[in-house]
Design a protein around this motif. Structure first.
Motif, PDB file in Angstrom:
ATOM      1  N   GLN A   1      28.170  56.875 -20.656  1.00  0.00           N
ATOM      2  CA  GLN A   1      27.899  58.287 -20.397  1.00  0.00           C
ATOM      3  C   GLN A   1      26.422  58.623 -20.519  1.00  0.00           C
ATOM      4  O   GLN A   1      25.894  59.449 -19.770  1.00  0.00           O
ATOM      5  N   HIS A   2      25.711  57.964 -21.457  1.00  0.00           N
ATOM      6  CA  HIS A   2      24.325  58.306 -21.720  1.00  0.00           C
ATOM      7  C   HIS A   2      23.336  57.259 -21.208  1.00  0.00           C
ATOM      8  O   HIS A   2      22.130  57.431 -21.382  1.00  0.00           O
TER       9      HIS A   2
ATOM     10  N   ASP B   1      23.194  55.248 -17.639  1.00  0.00           N
ATOM     11  CA  ASP B   1      23.735  54.835 -16.328  1.00  0.00           C
ATOM     12  C   ASP B   1      22.560  54.433 -15.440  1.00  0.00           C
ATOM     13  O   ASP B   1      22.108  55.172 -14.574  1.00  0.00           O
TER      14      ASP B   1
ATOM     15  N   SER C   1      23.122  66.826 -26.806  1.00  0.00           N
ATOM     16  CA  SER C   1      23.281  65.938 -25.649  1.00  0.00           C
ATOM     17  C   SER C   1      21.944  65.353 -25.223  1.00  0.00           C
ATOM     18  O   SER C   1      21.865  64.176 -24.838  1.00  0.00           O
TER      19      SER C   1
ATOM     20  N   CYS D   1      25.848  54.078 -24.473  1.00  0.00           N
ATOM     21  CA  CYS D   1      27.152  54.081 -23.828  1.00  0.00           C
ATOM     22  C   CYS D   1      27.018  54.418 -22.340  1.00  0.00           C
ATOM     23  O   CYS D   1      25.942  54.812 -21.863  1.00  0.00           O
TER      24      CYS D   1
ATOM     25  N   CYS E   1      30.568  55.602 -27.951  1.00  0.00           N
ATOM     26  CA  CYS E   1      29.467  56.561 -27.885  1.00  0.00           C
ATOM     27  C   CYS E   1      28.936  56.823 -29.298  1.00  0.00           C
ATOM     28  O   CYS E   1      29.687  56.879 -30.270  1.00  0.00           O
TER      29      CYS E   1
END
Length: 383
Positions: A376-377, A379, A365, A374, A332
């Motif tokens: 998480q960020h 998808d 965020s 990544c 990340c």
């Protein structure tokens, strides 16, 4: 006994003289500023604020001004990208053949003018296709550098992939229609490397550079010789030309005075999944927002204060398994910044809170959603 008769008009008080402004009472010789009585260095300093056209106009005033304008100290900028409102700084603008020939004649006259004035250049701005075998723009720039004083050149803005103006009929200069077909990428790169080699010897003090870059080993080796570089912007030369992680790391480590770096890197699809390491002890500003597919796995930038990064979707469709296999290689961006940028204060023009390393927050965020690749960020099936 005669009586003296005094007429009323005689006993009237004389007319008052009209008031005259104080400024108009001065002599005519005091109505102008004694420019010619200033020291020569002061006169040159005043004239240095004029552009090329105004300087030439001043040369027509008198013989003393003409001698002043001929001084090499007044010709510090060679700007081939500025000639009237018609150009507007665009590259590859199509014009009529007649207008192109007029512009080409102006380029050669301008070069001759700088050489005849024995210009001492501090800035060079140009946009020429160095692979053009007919017009030979590379030879023109080399001729300029050989005949002016450019040891103190500090600012270079060069686009060597496009000529500022192009004629509508590209066949006007050749007997066949293959004139432009003969201009290959290899010709451009070879001419660029030849010019860059000359610059390393003639202009070693360049501190600000903006140019397209081919990222070949030869070009990187030449670029690292400019040890005074403080501001560097590299644009991508060809969409199919990739940049290896080791090449990028070598470049940043070899420039000890670099303060600002802007990268336009387009990672080819065949290299999708590669991550990069960036290391520099002096870098304070990094802008990779114009890049596409550029992902950092490690940053060692102890002096970095501001970073600009942007996640650009290129419309690539990936299935979930392939996407997760690629993203699993990338950490990340938040973790990368927390470990490698101890002085970071701003991210994407947003000032960070002093406690951003201890814990993330809502605004941070939201920024990471725009810049991190990544899992998480990012998808999504669309890249």
């Amino acid at each position: 006994m005669t009586a003296n008769i005094i007429l009323p008009s005689v006993i009237m008080s004389p007319r008052k003289r009209p008031l005259v402004p104080v400024n108009s009472r001065r002599k005519a010789v005091d109505d102008f500023f004694p420019f010619n009585f200033l020291p020569v260095e002061c006169q040159l300093h005043v004239l240095s604020f004029l552009n090329e056209v105004d300087k030439c106009s001043c040369a027509l005033v008198c013989s003393s001004w003409s001698c002043l304008v001929r001084s090499w100290k007044l010709w510090r900028v060679a700007d081939y990208s500025r000639r009237g409102v018609f150009h507007l700084g665009q590259e590859g603008l199509l014009v009529s053949n007649r207008e192109f020939e007029r512009w080409k004649a102006w380029v050669h006259h301008y070069t001759h003018h700088l050489i005849s004035r024995r210009a001492s250049l501090l800035t060079l701005k140009a946009s020429f296709d160095l692979g053009d075998r007919y017009n030979k723009w590379g030879e023109l720039l080399s001729h300029l550098l050989d005949n002016v004083h450019c040891r103190d050149l500090s600012h270079l803005d060069l686009n060597w992939t496009f000529t500022l103006l192009e004629p509508l009929d590209l066949r006007v200069h050749s007997g066949s229609s293959s004139h432009q077909d003969s201009i290959t990428k290899m010709d451009q790169v070879a001419s660029f490397q030849e010019l860059l080699t000359k610059l390393t010897h003639s202009c070693p003090r360049i501190s600000k550079m903006r140019l397209h870059f081919d990222w070949s080993d030869v070009s990187v080796s030449l670029l690292t010789q400019f040890q005074h570089l403080r501001v560097l912007e590299l644009k991508y030369f060809w969409v199919f030309k990739g940049v290896t992680p080791s090449t990028l790391q070598t470049l940043t480590k070899s420039l000890p005075n670099l303060k600002s770096l802007t990268l336009h890197i387009l990672v080819p699809l065949r290299n999708l999944g590669i991550s990069y390491t960036l290391e520099s002890l002096s870098l304070e500003f990094l802008d990779v927002s114009p890049s596409r597919g550029l992902v950092f796995s490690c940053l060692k930038l102890p002096a970095l204060r501001e970073l600009r990064a942007k996640k650009i979707v290129r419309g690539i469709t990936l299935d979930r398994r392939t996407r997760l296999r690629i993203q699993s290689r990338w950490p990340c961006l938040y973790q990368v910044l927390r470990d490698g940028t101890p002085k970071l204060q701003a991210l994407n023009n947003e000032r960070l809170l002093p406690t951003w390393r201890e814990e993330s927050y809502g605004e941070l965020s939201a920024i990471l959603e725009q810049s991190c690749y990544c899992v998480q960020h990012l998808d999504s099936w669309l890249w």
